[in-house]
Motif scaffolding. Sequence first.
Motif, mmCIF file in Angstrom:
data_model
loop_
_atom_site.group_PDB
_atom_site.id
_atom_site.type_symbol
_atom_site.label_atom_id
_atom_site.label_comp_id
_atom_site.label_asym_id
_atom_site.label_seq_id
_atom_site.Cartn_x
_atom_site.Cartn_y
_atom_site.Cartn_z
ATOM 1 N N ARG A 69 0.834 -1.205 0.000
ATOM 2 C CA ARG A 69 0.000 0.000 0.000
ATOM 3 C C ARG A 69 0.872 1.258 0.000
ATOM 4 O O ARG A 69 0.597 2.211 -0.730
ATOM 5 N N ARG B 251 0.909 4.186 -2.714
ATOM 6 C CA ARG B 251 0.563 5.523 -2.218
ATOM 7 C C ARG B 251 1.647 6.521 -2.633
ATOM 8 O O ARG B 251 1.355 7.611 -3.114
ATOM 9 N N THR C 278 -5.989 9.511 -0.963
ATOM 10 C CA THR C 278 -5.311 8.261 -1.287
ATOM 11 C C THR C 278 -5.449 7.972 -2.772
ATOM 12 O O THR C 278 -6.563 8.011 -3.308
ATOM 13 N N VAL D 30 -4.104 2.400 -4.695
ATOM 14 C CA VAL D 30 -4.031 1.760 -3.379
ATOM 15 C C VAL D 30 -5.282 0.923 -3.141
ATOM 16 O O VAL D 30 -5.208 -0.256 -2.795
ATOM 17 N N GLY D 31 -6.438 1.530 -3.331
ATOM 18 C CA GLY D 31 -7.702 0.810 -3.175
ATOM 19 C C GLY D 31 -7.882 -0.282 -4.212
ATOM 20 O O GLY D 31 -8.454 -1.334 -3.923
ATOM 21 N N VAL E 277 -5.501 -2.180 -5.574
ATOM 22 C CA VAL E 277 -4.739 -3.369 -5.166
ATOM 23 C C VAL E 277 -5.464 -4.094 -4.038
ATOM 24 O O VAL E 277 -5.564 -5.325 -4.038
ATOM 25 N N ASP E 278 -6.015 -3.349 -3.078
ATOM 26 C CA ASP E 278 -6.781 -3.978 -1.998
ATOM 27 C C ASP E 278 -7.955 -4.772 -2.563
ATOM 28 O O ASP E 278 -8.199 -5.915 -2.168
ATOM 29 N N ALA E 279 -8.692 -4.159 -3.478
ATOM 30 C CA ALA E 279 -9.861 -4.828 -4.066
ATOM 31 C C ALA E 279 -9.444 -6.035 -4.906
ATOM 32 O O ALA E 279 -10.110 -7.073 -4.885
ATOM 33 N N ARG F 51 -6.837 -7.929 -4.421
ATOM 34 C CA ARG F 51 -6.423 -8.996 -3.497
ATOM 35 C C ARG F 51 -7.629 -9.794 -2.996
ATOM 36 O O ARG F 51 -7.508 -10.975 -2.687
ATOM 37 N N ALA F 52 -8.778 -9.162 -2.909
ATOM 38 C CA ALA F 52 -9.988 -9.817 -2.423
ATOM 39 C C ALA F 52 -10.813 -10.446 -3.557
ATOM 40 O O ALA F 52 -11.813 -11.111 -3.292
ATOM 41 N N TRP G 134 -7.420 -12.600 -8.434
ATOM 42 C CA TRP G 134 -6.098 -12.449 -7.822
ATOM 43 C C TRP G 134 -5.296 -13.726 -8.026
ATOM 44 O O TRP G 134 -5.777 -14.821 -7.760
ATOM 45 N N SER H 74 1.820 -11.474 -8.133
ATOM 46 C CA SER H 74 1.962 -10.270 -7.312
ATOM 47 C C SER H 74 3.401 -10.288 -6.836
ATOM 48 O O SER H 74 3.785 -11.083 -5.975
#
Length: 157
Positions: free
Chosen positions: A2, A6, A15, A19-20, A22-24, A26-27, A31, A36
């Motif tokens: 992150r 960022r 932000t 960043v968001g 990559v978070d999304a 990953r879930a 993925w 990665s």
Amino acid sequence: MRDVHRDAFAGSEGTPAEVGLVDALRADVGWIPALSIVAVEPDGQIVGHVVATRGHVDGRPALGLGPIGVLSRVQRRGVGSALMHAVLAAADARDEPLVVLLGHTEYYPRFGFVPSTELGIAPPDPEWAAHFQARALTAHTPELTGTFEYAKPFNDL
């Protein structure tokens, strides 16, 4: 990771969307942990990250690359190039047929990317055509043509 994205995509308040994203990703079911990849300094600090996730070309598996980020203090030192070579080699070793990305048309050709239309791949948004690029991997076949679809989190941007 992150902090890498960022820093790499800083430039406006708040932000960065990457960043968001990559978070999304990953879930998401798209993925692929093996795609990665991080760049690490000798002291263990992560200084770069790239990801390729499951996408599709008219329902057939392919990969969408990105985001790729490198800490600003180590940019222009080959970290991004090393990450690109690593993720493309890993994708090729997994027998993936194709990688696409939306990016700078003077930077990505050094990694074998061409305008996606040269491989018969249409972008999900026609307005992206000038910057939508693809790279065929060893398992690519000429029959893999059509419109590319990114993993769902890309559609939520």
